[in-house]
Every structure is written in structure tokens, then in C-alpha cells.
Design a protein around this motif. Structure first.
Motif: not given
Length: 546
Positions: A511-518, A412-416, A538-545, A520-526
Motif C-alpha cells: 500500500v502507498s505510501p506506507e510500503h513505498g511511493e514509487t 492524498g488517498k491511498k492505492l494498493a 495456499k490461499g493466504s493474504i499478506r501485507l508488505a512488512g 519499483e518499491t510497491l512492486m517489490a513489496g507486493a
């Protein structure tokens, strides 16, 4: 007058007996010489066949090593050199195989050699494809074919060659037994003929003594002839015994050579007399186990004591199954030598039963496969890690990501997944050269590993593109915090021998599950988030979505 008439007949009979004994002596000598010649020829052919087969085994291993070197080295000149050696070994292998086929006439052995030729024909195109892929810098393809296709083919060829060696040895032993039977039959025939001849001489002597006392001188002459014949018989018998002793010594020498060949190949054999509780080890097993050949060490208990504690149960189960049924067994396990060194061995054995089906004997071999295991581990590491940064490559990262997703679904935890692309790396490559660029990649990999937990994963996908896997997260903010630490560490200057350089990094996070649970979807979102970060500066951070 009766005595006068009897004399020619007795003399003729005595002469016939002498001729018979001489003929028997000559035929016995000829037969003994023929047995000697046949045994010499048999021993010489067997030694040549064993020598060629062991050379073929050695060439198979050397060719596999050359393929591994072609795949693993980055130097094109070394690859060409290894490829030439690979081709030379192939020619040497075919020459050795041709010699064995020339020396082999038994239908069973010929069929086994035909099967070996067929296995070689199946494996040769695979090995050639590995070499060609390695020479064309297709390392991943070459490694895949080497591990998935060529290695199993080699194991099958080696096993078949072991079968051929066993068949050669059995045929040789059978031929020796047949020669021994022939020798025994010759000896019995020789003795029987001598006994018959002696009996005839005795009968003639009685007749001569009873009927022709006046022919005493002739009788003494005949007795002297008999003594000479008996001496000739004794001399022939002594020569036969000397020949048997010489052949026995030659057989012992052949056995010693076989022991040497087994020691060089890292193979030992054992013979367990179950009924008497006796176990015989070859010298190679003592050497493999690091034990002195003194005392009563050859026992089943000593053998099991040398097996690694974690492997004893699986080996004991294999032995129990073999004793309970008829099938032989093959088990790979570890042994612990007295000095603490751990070796990997492959043990094979089969059971012999009596007429009631009870096991009475078990024969087996133990082969040192430590080097094979090391090569497999090295090849696996080469196939799943980037050679420059030593980080996991794309294939291994994908497998680790799939495993992490399974764990996350249960916890039930998250991964990124954080996709990282270096800023300014191309300019460093263009200005300072690829060697400096390689050093920047190596330093960046170290900083990535140093900025994350030991349980997290950093991998290199390609070029200046890296990816980081974070597990056991409560929310996306934890991943953003780690990304901020990565920005700080990567932006620090890198002091190299050529110059002091600096690179930046743009990070896209899914981040799973917000941006995908597979995967393929996580790699595409990242990936989409990373390009958004680059577009933002340069030097920026962005979250998927976002």
C-alpha cells in the motif's frame, strides 16, 4: 520579244513558288507526324511511370500489412507464409522501381528516385529485423520496432512517393505545354509561308496577265496548280486539327485514369479559387464524403460542414495560418458522412499568391487514412495487452501505475498493488494439457475483473501471475477486503469441457505510501508479501512488512 524573254523568267519563278509550297507542305506533314510521335511517346512513358509508381505505393502498404500479420499471428506456418509473401513483394517492388528508373531521364526526377532508393535502403534493414523477430517469436520486440521505427519510415517513403508522382505530373504537363507551343509555332510558320507563296503567285499572275496574254493556257494551268496546292494545305490543316482532337481525347482518358487511381488510393484533390469564391472537387472527394455529384455541393461551407465538430477548429486554424503565411499545412481530422459513418482523413494544401502577396488560390488533397488509424490502434492494443487473457500486460500496467501514483500524490488517498499467484495451476497444466491451462487463465482473468471496480486495473504479468491496482483507498483494510473477495471468487470450481478444475490464489499486498511511493518499491513489496503468503500456505493474504 520582251514578252518572249519574260516568259521563261516568269515560268521559272512560278515553278520555284510551286516547289516552295510543296516543300513547305512536305515539311509541315513531317513536322506534324514528328509531333504526333513525340506526344504518343510522352503519353506512353508517363502512363507507364504512373502505373509503376502506384504499384510501388501499393506494394509498400502490402509489405507493411505482411509485417503486421507476421507480428500478430501465433501460427508459425502462417508466419512463414507471410514472410515468403513479404520477400516476393520486395522483389516486385525492386522490379517496379527499376522500370521507373529506366523510364526516367530528367535530372530532378532522377534525384528524387535516388532519394527514394536511399530511403528504401534505410528502411529495409528495419523491416527485415521486424520479420526476423516475428519469425523468432520475439513479438514484443517486433512490435516495438514496427511502431517506433518501421512505421515512421514507411510514412516518409509514402510522402516521398507522393512528391515523385506530383513531379512526374508537373513534368508531363510542362512537356505537353511545350508540344502545344511547338504545334502553334508550326501552324503559324505554315500559314505565313502559305501567305507568302500566295502573294508571290498573285504577283506572277498579274505579270503574266499584263505581259503575256497569249499564254492564257499556261496561266490557267498555273492557277489550277495553285488550287491543288491550296487543297493540299487545307487537307494538312484538317489532319493537324484531327490530330489535336485525338491528343485531347487521349489526355482526357489519362485524366480519367488518374481519377480512378486516386479513387482506388482513397485520395481526392480540390482547387479553391479564392478570388472568385469557387471550389472544385474531384470525383474521389464526392465518393469519400458520401455525397452525390449533384447541385452546388462544392463549397468551403459544405466542406467544413462535413468535418467532425470536434475537429473543425484545428482545421480552421490550419487554413488561417496557411492564408496568413506561405507555409503549406497538413492536418489529420475526421469527417462525418451523411449516413453517420465517421472516416479519418489527412488533408494537405498550399496557397498560391499574386504579385502583391495576396492569396488567390489554394490547392489541396484529401486522403482516407481510416484503415491506417485502425491498424495503428490494433498494433497499440497488441503491444500493450496480453493476447490470451486480453488484460493489460506488464508494460501497460507499469504506465498505469505511474499515472495512479501521480493522482494519489495530489488527492492524498491511498492505492494498493496486489500481486496474485495461482496455486495448483502447474498440476492442471501437467494433467490436462496446456489448452485446459489456457482456459483456466482466461476464466481467472474474467473473475479478477468481475471482483474489482471498473476504475481499478487487473493485469497479467506472466504465466499464472497477475497483479491488481486499487485506487482511492482510505486504509489498507479496504485492500485486504478486496483480496478476500478475490480468494473466494478464484477458489470456485471452473467447469470446462475437459474437466472441472479448481485453483487457489496467494496474494501479496503493498500500500502507498506506507510500503513505498514509487512503482519499483510497491512492486517489490507486493512480490515479497506474495512469497510470504505462499510460504504460509495456499490461499493466504499478506501485507508488505507483516
Amino acid at each position: 520579244m520582251p514578252h518572249t524573254r519574260a516568259t521563261p523568267y516568269l515560268a521559272a519563278a512560278f515553278t520555284l513558288v510551286i516547289i516552295l509550297m510543296l516543300v513547305v507542305a512536305v515539311l509541315g506533314w513531317i513536322r506534324v507526324e514528328a509531333l504526333h510521335t513525340q506526344m504518343d511517346h510522352l503519353t506512353q512513358r508517363h502512363a507507364e511511370k504512373l502505373d509503376r509508381m502506384h504499384r510501388m505505393r501499393s506494394i509498400v502498404r502490402e509489405r507493411f500489412i505482411r509485417m503486421s500479420l507476421i507480428v500478430s499471428t501465433d501460427d508459425p506456418f502462417l508466419r512463414d507464409e507471410y514472410a515468403q509473401e513479404f520477400g516476393a513483394l520486395a522483389r516486385e517492388f525492386m522490379a517496379a522501381r527499376a522500370d521507373v528508373e529506366r523510364l526516367t531521364t530528367e535530372p530532378t526526377e532522377v534525384a528524387l528516385l535516388e532519394e527514394l532508393r536511399r530511403l528504401n535502403a534505410l528502411g529495409t534493414p528495419i523491416m527485415v529485423s521486424v520479420v526476423e523477430a516475428g519469425l523468432e517469436n520475439q513479438q514484443e520486440l517486433a512490435l516495438s520496432v514496427l511502431l517506433d521505427q518501421s512505421l515512421p519510415k514507411q510514412e516518409r517513403v509514402m510522402a516521398h512517393m507522393d512528391l515523385i508522382l506530383d513531379t512526374f505530373q508537373q513534368a508531363y504537363q510542362q512537356a505537353l505545354d511545350e508540344l502545344a507551343q511547338t504545334r502553334e509555332q508550326t501552324r503559324r510558320t505554315f500559314l505565313l509561308t502559305a501567305m507568302v507563296a500566295t502573294l508571290l503567285i498573285f504577283i506572277i499572275a498579274l505579270n503574266v496577265t499584263g505581259r503575256i496574254q497569249r499564254q492564257q493556257e499556261d496561266l490557267l494551268s498555273e492557277v489550277e496548280a495553285r488550287r491543288r496546292t491550296e487543297a493540299l494545305l487545307r487537307e494538312t490543316q484538317e489532319g493537324l486539327e484531327r490530330s489535336v482532337a485525338e491528343r485531347t481525347a487521349a489526355l482526357r482518358e489519362t485524366t480519367a485514369r488518374l481519377e480512378d487511381a486516386q479513387r482506388i488510393a482513397g485520395v481526392g484533390h480540390w482547387d479553391w479559387d479564392i478570388e472568385r469564391g469557387r471550389l472544385h472537387w474531384s470525383d474521389s472527394i464526392y465518393q469519400l464524403f458520401g455525397l452525390p455529384r449533384q447541385g452546388e455541393l462544392a463549397s468551403y461551407e459544405h466542406f467544413m460542414a462535413a468535418v467532425h465538430p470536434d475537429d473543425r477548429q484545428i482545421l480552421q486554424q490550419a487554413v488561417d495560418r496557411a492564408l496568413a503565411g506561405d507555409a503549406p499545412y497538413q492536418v489529420d481530422h475526421r469527417i462525418v458522412r451523411p449516413d453517420g459513418e465517421i472516416r479519418h482523413v489527412r488533408e494537405e494544401a498550399e496557397v498560391t499568391r499574386d504579385s502583391t502577396g495576396q492569396p488567390v488560390r489554394m490547392l489541396g488533397t484529401v486522403r482516407d487514412i481510416t484503415a491506417d488509424i485502425a491498424i495503428q490502434q490494433q498494433l497499440w492494443h497488441l503491444a500493450h495487452h496480453d493476447p490470451l487473457s486480453a488484460l493489460p500486460n506488464r508494460n501497460l500496467f507499469r504506465a498505469l501505475l505511474d499515472q495512479a501514483l501521480e493522482r494519489t500524490s495530489r488527492s492524498g488517498k491511498k492505492l494498493a498493488v496486489m500481486l496474485c499467484d495461482l496455486d495448483g495451476f502447474k498440476a492442471i497444466n501437467d494433467r490436462h494439457g496446456h489448452a485446459t491451462g489456457d482456459q483456466v487463465i482466461i476464466h481467472t482473468a474474467r473473475r479478477l475483473k468481475g471482483a474489482i471496480r471498473r476504475s481499478d486495473v487487473a493485469a497479467r504479468l506472466a504465466g499464472d501471475e497477475f497483479v491488481v491496482l486499487l485506487e482511492d483507498l482510505n486504509d489498507a483494510e479496504e485492500a485486504v477486503a478486496v483480496a478476500g473477495k478475490l480468494l473466494k471468487d478464484i477458489n470456485a470450481p471452473i467447469a470446462l469441457a475437459a474437466a472441472e478444475v479448481s485453483v487457489g490464489i496467494s496474494i501479496g499486498i503493498a500500500v502507498s505510501p506506507e510500503h513505498g511511493e514509487t512503482a519499483e518499491t510497491l512492486m517489490a513489496g507486493a512480490d515479497a508479501a506474495m512469497y510470504a503468503a505462499k510460504a504460509a500456505g495456499k490461499g493466504s493474504i499478506r501485507l508488505a512488512g507483516d
